[in-house]
Design a protein around this motif. Sequence first.
Motif, PDB file in Angstrom:
ATOM      1  N   MET A   1      50.322  27.920-110.107  1.00 40.29           N
ATOM      2  CA  MET A   1      50.874  27.649-108.843  1.00 40.29           C
ATOM      3  C   MET A   1      51.376  29.506-108.294  1.00 40.29           C
ATOM      4  O   MET A   1      51.246  30.332-108.676  1.00 40.29           O
ATOM      5  CB  MET A   1      52.283  27.479-108.961  1.00 40.29           C
ATOM      6  N   LEU A   2      50.669  29.723-106.664  1.00 38.54           N
ATOM      7  CA  LEU A   2      50.522  30.627-106.389  1.00 38.54           C
ATOM      8  C   LEU A   2      52.127  31.746-105.796  1.00 38.54           C
ATOM      9  O   LEU A   2      52.270  29.882-104.959  1.00 38.54           O
ATOM     10  CB  LEU A   2      49.903  31.364-104.963  1.00 38.54           C
ATOM     11  N   PRO A   3      52.073  32.506-106.275  1.00 35.70           N
ATOM     12  CA  PRO A   3      53.856  32.489-105.938  1.00 35.70           C
ATOM     13  C   PRO A   3      54.408  32.857-103.884  1.00 35.70           C
ATOM     14  O   PRO A   3      53.211  32.878-103.608  1.00 35.70           O
ATOM     15  CB  PRO A   3      54.512  34.083-105.911  1.00 35.70           C
ATOM     16  N   SER A   4      55.049  32.172-103.670  1.00 34.84           N
ATOM     17  CA  SER A   4      55.458  32.322-102.113  1.00 34.84           C
ATOM     18  C   SER A   4      55.260  33.214-100.874  1.00 34.84           C
ATOM     19  O   SER A   4      54.421  34.573-100.118  1.00 34.84           O
ATOM     20  CB  SER A   4      56.914  32.092-102.169  1.00 34.84           C
TER      21      SER A   4
ATOM     22  N   VAL B   1      52.595  43.581-100.861  1.00 34.89           N
ATOM     23  CA  VAL B   1      51.664  42.821-102.051  1.00 34.89           C
ATOM     24  C   VAL B   1      51.027  42.131-101.654  1.00 34.89           C
ATOM     25  O   VAL B   1      50.202  42.293-100.019  1.00 34.89           O
ATOM     26  CB  VAL B   1      53.245  41.830-102.619  1.00 34.89           C
ATOM     27  N   ALA B   2      49.777  42.213-102.133  1.00 36.82           N
ATOM     28  CA  ALA B   2      48.465  41.565-102.370  1.00 36.82           C
ATOM     29  C   ALA B   2      48.696  39.776-101.468  1.00 36.82           C
ATOM     30  O   ALA B   2      49.668  39.443-101.821  1.00 36.82           O
ATOM     31  CB  ALA B   2      47.433  41.050-103.054  1.00 36.82           C
ATOM     32  N   ARG B   3      48.685  39.296-100.129  1.00 35.34           N
ATOM     33  CA  ARG B   3      48.658  37.699 -99.951  1.00 35.34           C
ATOM     34  C   ARG B   3      47.126  36.972 -99.412  1.00 35.34           C
ATOM     35  O   ARG B   3      46.225  38.032 -99.641  1.00 35.34           O
ATOM     36  CB  ARG B   3      48.966  38.180 -98.533  1.00 35.34           C
ATOM     37  N   VAL B   4      47.154  35.946-100.271  1.00 32.10           N
ATOM     38  CA  VAL B   4      45.938  35.433-100.043  1.00 32.10           C
ATOM     39  C   VAL B   4      45.976  33.800 -99.476  1.00 32.10           C
ATOM     40  O   VAL B   4      47.008  33.627 -99.076  1.00 32.10           O
ATOM     41  CB  VAL B   4      46.093  34.713-101.477  1.00 32.10           C
ATOM     42  N   GLY B   5      45.306  33.384 -98.837  1.00 35.11           N
ATOM     43  CA  GLY B   5      44.860  32.419 -97.883  1.00 35.11           C
ATOM     44  C   GLY B   5      43.896  31.508 -97.954  1.00 35.11           C
ATOM     45  O   GLY B   5      42.368  32.285 -98.555  1.00 35.11           O
ATOM     46  N   PHE B   6      43.644  30.548 -97.734  1.00 31.98           N
ATOM     47  CA  PHE B   6      42.082  29.389 -97.988  1.00 31.98           C
ATOM     48  C   PHE B   6      41.454  28.589 -97.281  1.00 31.98           C
ATOM     49  O   PHE B   6      42.617  28.553 -96.304  1.00 31.98           O
ATOM     50  CB  PHE B   6      43.017  28.596 -99.221  1.00 31.98           C
ATOM     51  N   VAL B   7      40.564  28.545 -96.829  1.00 31.64           N
ATOM     52  CA  VAL B   7      39.945  28.075 -95.624  1.00 31.64           C
ATOM     53  C   VAL B   7      38.791  26.655 -96.354  1.00 31.64           C
ATOM     54  O   VAL B   7      38.308  27.339 -96.926  1.00 31.64           O
ATOM     55  CB  VAL B   7      39.367  28.991 -94.726  1.00 31.64           C
TER      56      VAL B   7
ATOM     57  N   ARG C   1      43.735  28.166-105.429  1.00 34.00           N
ATOM     58  CA  ARG C   1      45.334  28.322-105.957  1.00 34.00           C
ATOM     59  C   ARG C   1      45.256  28.601-107.133  1.00 34.00           C
ATOM     60  O   ARG C   1      46.043  29.821-107.477  1.00 34.00           O
ATOM     61  CB  ARG C   1      46.101  27.341-105.102  1.00 34.00           C
ATOM     62  N   ALA C   2      45.326  28.086-108.257  1.00 34.43           N
ATOM     63  CA  ALA C   2      44.710  28.564-109.666  1.00 34.43           C
ATOM     64  C   ALA C   2      44.342  29.998-110.452  1.00 34.43           C
ATOM     65  O   ALA C   2      44.642  31.053-110.759  1.00 34.43           O
ATOM     66  CB  ALA C   2      45.055  26.948-110.329  1.00 34.43           C
ATOM     67  N   LEU C   3      43.438  29.735-109.432  1.00 33.28           N
ATOM     68  CA  LEU C   3      42.356  30.940-110.173  1.00 33.28           C
ATOM     69  C   LEU C   3      42.609  32.289-109.449  1.00 33.28           C
ATOM     70  O   LEU C   3      42.831  33.273-110.252  1.00 33.28           O
ATOM     71  CB  LEU C   3      40.962  30.998-109.735  1.00 33.28           C
ATOM     72  N   MET C   4      43.134  31.874-108.112  1.00 36.55           N
ATOM     73  CA  MET C   4      44.024  33.675-107.375  1.00 36.55           C
ATOM     74  C   MET C   4      45.175  33.943-108.421  1.00 36.55           C
ATOM     75  O   MET C   4      45.143  35.112-108.572  1.00 36.55           O
ATOM     76  CB  MET C   4      43.634  33.209-106.202  1.00 36.55           C
ATOM     77  N   ALA C   5      45.444  32.798-108.416  1.00 39.97           N
ATOM     78  CA  ALA C   5      46.933  33.437-109.408  1.00 39.97           C
ATOM     79  C   ALA C   5      47.011  33.913-110.619  1.00 39.97           C
ATOM     80  O   ALA C   5      47.833  34.802-111.224  1.00 39.97           O
ATOM     81  CB  ALA C   5      47.731  31.439-109.791  1.00 39.97           C
ATOM     82  N   ALA C   6      45.735  33.533-111.448  1.00 35.27           N
ATOM     83  CA  ALA C   6      45.261  34.589-112.437  1.00 35.27           C
ATOM     84  C   ALA C   6      44.845  35.825-112.699  1.00 35.27           C
ATOM     85  O   ALA C   6      44.493  36.259-113.450  1.00 35.27           O
ATOM     86  CB  ALA C   6      43.958  33.359-113.245  1.00 35.27           C
ATOM     87  N   HIS C   7      44.322  35.502-110.276  1.00 34.61           N
ATOM     88  CA  HIS C   7      43.643  36.969-110.844  1.00 34.61           C
ATOM     89  C   HIS C   7      45.177  38.545-110.240  1.00 34.61           C
ATOM     90  O   HIS C   7      44.603  38.803-109.749  1.00 34.61           O
ATOM     91  CB  HIS C   7      42.302  36.716-109.298  1.00 34.61           C
ATOM     92  N   LEU C   8      46.116  37.947-109.357  1.00 36.27           N
ATOM     93  CA  LEU C   8      47.439  38.321-108.790  1.00 36.27           C
ATOM     94  C   LEU C   8      47.276  40.257-109.570  1.00 36.27           C
ATOM     95  O   LEU C   8      47.597  40.747-108.488  1.00 36.27           O
ATOM     96  CB  LEU C   8      48.197  37.654-108.888  1.00 36.27           C
ATOM     97  N   GLU C   9      47.542  39.829-110.892  1.00 34.72           N
ATOM     98  CA  GLU C   9      47.658  41.401-111.578  1.00 34.72           C
ATOM     99  C   GLU C   9      46.406  42.301-111.057  1.00 34.72           C
ATOM    100  O   GLU C   9      46.708  43.163-110.581  1.00 34.72           O
ATOM    101  CB  GLU C   9      48.128  41.305-112.727  1.00 34.72           C
ATOM    102  N   GLU C  10      45.587  41.759-110.724  1.00 31.19           N
ATOM    103  CA  GLU C  10      44.325  42.884-110.247  1.00 31.19           C
ATOM    104  C   GLU C  10      44.246  42.998-109.228  1.00 31.19           C
ATOM    105  O   GLU C  10      43.212  44.310-108.859  1.00 31.19           O
ATOM    106  CB  GLU C  10      42.484  41.867-110.966  1.00 31.19           C
TER     107      GLU C  10
END
Length: 119
Positions: free
Chosen positions: A1-4, A40-46, A65-74
């Motif tokens: 899950m992507l943190p709020s 912090v880096a923010r991510v959105g999806f279309v 969302r799951a894939l981006m959650a894995a990349h958040l630290e990068e």
Amino acid sequence: MLPSVHRLRDHRDFAAASRGRRAGSPLLVVHAHPCAAGTVARVGFVVSRKVGNSVVRNRVKRRLRALMAAHLEELPAGYDIVVRANPAAAQADYLTLGSSLAKLLPRVLQRPQHFEVGP
């Protein structure tokens, strides 16, 4: 899950991020735009209706969302990132989406080279 705190929500932020650097593949297009420093880096999806019906669109969004959650630290701080799914993403499996995203993220997050001009 992507943190709020890492979610991109406002349509103006989506529009600003879409004007930034862009890299694409047959499955995805990733846009990145620097925003306020120190945030912090923010991510959105279309994921449009062209991708499929609501079941397919939601499945693609969950995977992204799951894939981006894995990349958040990068992800570098101070970037807004928008991931847009192309219609071909509906038939792609999790690993294929992941490899496409992993190739596109470094391309849009490269900082431009600044050269010093000496006297």
